[in-house]
Design a protein around this motif. Structure first.
Motif, PDB file in Angstrom:
ATOM      1  N   GLY A 114       0.823  -1.213   0.000  1.00 33.77           N
ATOM      2  CA  GLY A 114       0.000   0.000   0.000  1.00 33.77           C
ATOM      3  C   GLY A 114       0.853   1.258   0.000  1.00 33.77           C
ATOM      4  O   GLY A 114       0.546   2.229  -0.701  1.00 33.77           O
ATOM      5  N   ASP A 115       1.946   1.240   0.764  1.00 35.45           N
ATOM      6  CA  ASP A 115       2.869   2.381   0.756  1.00 35.45           C
ATOM      7  C   ASP A 115       3.479   2.588  -0.629  1.00 35.45           C
ATOM      8  O   ASP A 115       3.612   3.717  -1.101  1.00 35.45           O
ATOM      9  CB  ASP A 115       3.984   2.185   1.786  1.00 35.45           C
ATOM     10  CG  ASP A 115       3.511   2.306   3.223  1.00 35.45           C
ATOM     11  OD1 ASP A 115       2.399   2.849   3.439  1.00 35.45           O
ATOM     12  OD2 ASP A 115       4.242   1.855   4.120  1.00 35.45           O
ATOM     13  N   GLN A 117       2.119   1.757  -3.469  1.00 35.81           N
ATOM     14  CA  GLN A 117       1.071   2.294  -4.342  1.00 35.81           C
ATOM     15  C   GLN A 117       0.926   3.804  -4.156  1.00 35.81           C
ATOM     16  O   GLN A 117       0.789   4.546  -5.137  1.00 35.81           O
ATOM     17  CB  GLN A 117      -0.258   1.595  -4.059  1.00 35.81           C
ATOM     18  CG  GLN A 117      -0.258   0.139  -4.486  1.00 35.81           C
ATOM     19  CD  GLN A 117      -1.371  -0.653  -3.855  1.00 35.81           C
ATOM     20  OE1 GLN A 117      -2.436  -0.117  -3.559  1.00 35.81           O
ATOM     21  NE2 GLN A 117      -1.128  -1.937  -3.634  1.00 35.81           N
ATOM     22  N   ARG A 118       0.987   4.257  -2.923  1.00 35.05           N
ATOM     23  CA  ARG A 118       0.887   5.709  -2.676  1.00 35.05           C
ATOM     24  C   ARG A 118       2.085   6.441  -3.267  1.00 35.05           C
ATOM     25  O   ARG A 118       1.946   7.517  -3.859  1.00 35.05           O
ATOM     26  CB  ARG A 118       0.745   5.976  -1.181  1.00 35.05           C
ATOM     27  CG  ARG A 118      -0.665   5.698  -0.668  1.00 35.05           C
ATOM     28  CD  ARG A 118      -0.848   6.084   0.784  1.00 35.05           C
ATOM     29  NE  ARG A 118      -0.192   5.151   1.698  1.00 35.05           N
ATOM     30  CZ  ARG A 118      -0.660   3.939   1.991  1.00 35.05           C
ATOM     31  NH1 ARG A 118      -1.759   3.496   1.444  1.00 35.05           N
ATOM     32  NH2 ARG A 118      -0.017   3.173   2.850  1.00 35.05           N
ATOM     33  N   LEU A 119       3.276   5.874  -3.135  1.00 35.60           N
ATOM     34  CA  LEU A 119       4.469   6.494  -3.720  1.00 35.60           C
ATOM     35  C   LEU A 119       4.376   6.554  -5.242  1.00 35.60           C
ATOM     36  O   LEU A 119       4.699   7.563  -5.857  1.00 35.60           O
ATOM     37  CB  LEU A 119       5.723   5.702  -3.347  1.00 35.60           C
ATOM     38  CG  LEU A 119       6.282   5.875  -1.958  1.00 35.60           C
ATOM     39  CD1 LEU A 119       7.382   4.852  -1.712  1.00 35.60           C
ATOM     40  CD2 LEU A 119       6.817   7.278  -1.779  1.00 35.60           C
ATOM     41  N   GLN A 120       3.942   5.454  -5.838  1.00 34.46           N
ATOM     42  CA  GLN A 120       3.896   5.369  -7.299  1.00 34.46           C
ATOM     43  C   GLN A 120       2.838   6.292  -7.894  1.00 34.46           C
ATOM     44  O   GLN A 120       2.954   6.683  -9.050  1.00 34.46           O
ATOM     45  CB  GLN A 120       3.626   3.931  -7.741  1.00 34.46           C
ATOM     46  CG  GLN A 120       4.749   2.961  -7.449  1.00 34.46           C
ATOM     47  CD  GLN A 120       6.048   3.341  -8.127  1.00 34.46           C
ATOM     48  OE1 GLN A 120       6.995   3.740  -7.471  1.00 34.46           O
ATOM     49  NE2 GLN A 120       6.101   3.235  -9.425  1.00 34.46           N
ATOM     50  N   ALA A 121       1.816   6.621  -7.137  1.00 31.21           N
ATOM     51  CA  ALA A 121       0.729   7.454  -7.663  1.00 31.21           C
ATOM     52  C   ALA A 121       1.134   8.914  -7.832  1.00 31.21           C
ATOM     53  O   ALA A 121       0.456   9.663  -8.530  1.00 31.21           O
ATOM     54  CB  ALA A 121      -0.500   7.348  -6.761  1.00 31.21           C
ATOM     55  N   TRP A 122       2.227   9.318  -7.207  1.00 25.33           N
ATOM     56  CA  TRP A 122       2.700  10.691  -7.340  1.00 25.33           C
ATOM     57  C   TRP A 122       3.461  10.849  -8.653  1.00 25.33           C
ATOM     58  O   TRP A 122       4.114   9.913  -9.102  1.00 25.33           O
ATOM     59  CB  TRP A 122       3.625  11.062  -6.181  1.00 25.33           C
ATOM     60  CG  TRP A 122       2.870  11.276  -4.914  1.00 25.33           C
ATOM     61  CD1 TRP A 122       2.597  10.345  -3.966  1.00 25.33           C
ATOM     62  CD2 TRP A 122       2.278  12.485  -4.480  1.00 25.33           C
ATOM     63  NE1 TRP A 122       1.867  10.893  -2.960  1.00 25.33           N
ATOM     64  CE2 TRP A 122       1.658  12.217  -3.248  1.00 25.33           C
ATOM     65  CE3 TRP A 122       2.204  13.771  -5.003  1.00 25.33           C
ATOM     66  CZ2 TRP A 122       0.974  13.182  -2.527  1.00 25.33           C
ATOM     67  CZ3 TRP A 122       1.528  14.736  -4.288  1.00 25.33           C
ATOM     68  CH2 TRP A 122       0.928  14.446  -3.071  1.00 25.33           C
ATOM     69  N   GLY A 125       6.728   9.210  -9.259  1.00 30.15           N
ATOM     70  CA  GLY A 125       6.671   8.148  -8.269  1.00 30.15           C
ATOM     71  C   GLY A 125       7.969   7.791  -7.571  1.00 30.15           C
ATOM     72  O   GLY A 125       8.882   8.577  -7.457  1.00 30.15           O
ATOM     73  N   ALA A 153      -1.130   2.399 -10.110  1.00 26.89           N
ATOM     74  CA  ALA A 153      -0.611   3.594  -9.435  1.00 26.89           C
ATOM     75  C   ALA A 153       0.528   4.205 -10.232  1.00 26.89           C
ATOM     76  O   ALA A 153       0.614   5.434 -10.373  1.00 26.89           O
ATOM     77  CB  ALA A 153      -0.158   3.240  -8.025  1.00 26.89           C
TER      78      ALA A 153
END
Length: 190
Positions: A114-115, A117-122, A125, A153
């Motif tokens: 999950g972490d 995925q959050r990083l990659q969505a920026w 990424g 993501a």
């Protein structure tokens, strides 16, 4: 140091001749273990690559190869415990890969994914090799949904080639073409 120069020249010749294992031996003789490790990886000689990385104190790369490619979970986990910096997502992925291999701590693995995925969505990424390692962890965990979420993501974050990597992964894993919703395969994530 003529011997070093000759060994490096020989290594380059072996690379041009598509003989990376021979190139790796020359790189080692020339005192270039990192270049040797890269050549060993290309030849799927992962234990040798891990040893070369370890000789240079590249503990993260050593641990990843041991966990993911060599299946030496005990040694990989020991490196995580001794050298790992668990505030670094890459070290968390190494630990997660060890956990997946031993079929333990699924909840902790999912938190790490999950972490990622959050990083990659920026935009821009996470840096390499985070996506690749996270997908490997999801695959080892037998959670293709998590791999898909990581690729999605990356595509949303505009990571160049994310959709292509997703399609390639899907084809390798399932032998079929991946069908994505309209619009997801367009833009920067291509």
């Amino acid at each position: 140091m003529a011997d070093r120069a000759l060994m490096l020249a020989a290594a380059e010749c072996y690379l041009e001749a598509a003989a990376p294992a021979d190139a790796a031996r020359c790189f080692l003789a020339a005192g270039e273990p990192i270049r040797a490790a890269v050549a060993y990886v290309e030849q799927a000689m992962y234990r040798e690559a891990a040893d070369a990385y370890l000789s240079e104190g590249q503990f993260l790369w050593t641990a990843w190869l041991l966990a993911h490619r060599v299946d030496d979970i005990q040694s990989a986990r020991a490196l995580v415990e001794q050298r790992g910096q668990l505030d670094d997502i890459r070290w968390q992925l190494v630990r997660a890969r060890c956990d997946a291999a031993q079929d333990i701590h699924a909840e902790r693995i999912l938190l790490v994914l999950g972490d990622v995925q959050r990083l990659q969505a920026w935009p821009d990424g996470a840096a390499d090799p985070i996506e690749e390692w996270a997908v490997a962890v999801a695959t080892a965990l037998r959670r293709p949904d998590q791999a898909a979420l990581i690729f999605a993501a990356s595509a949303r974050g505009g990571s160049a080639g994310a959709v292509v990597r997703w399609r390639d992964w899907f084809k390798r894993e399932y032998g079929e073409e991946l069908v994505l919703p309209p619009g997801l395969g367009e833009g920067n994530g291509q």
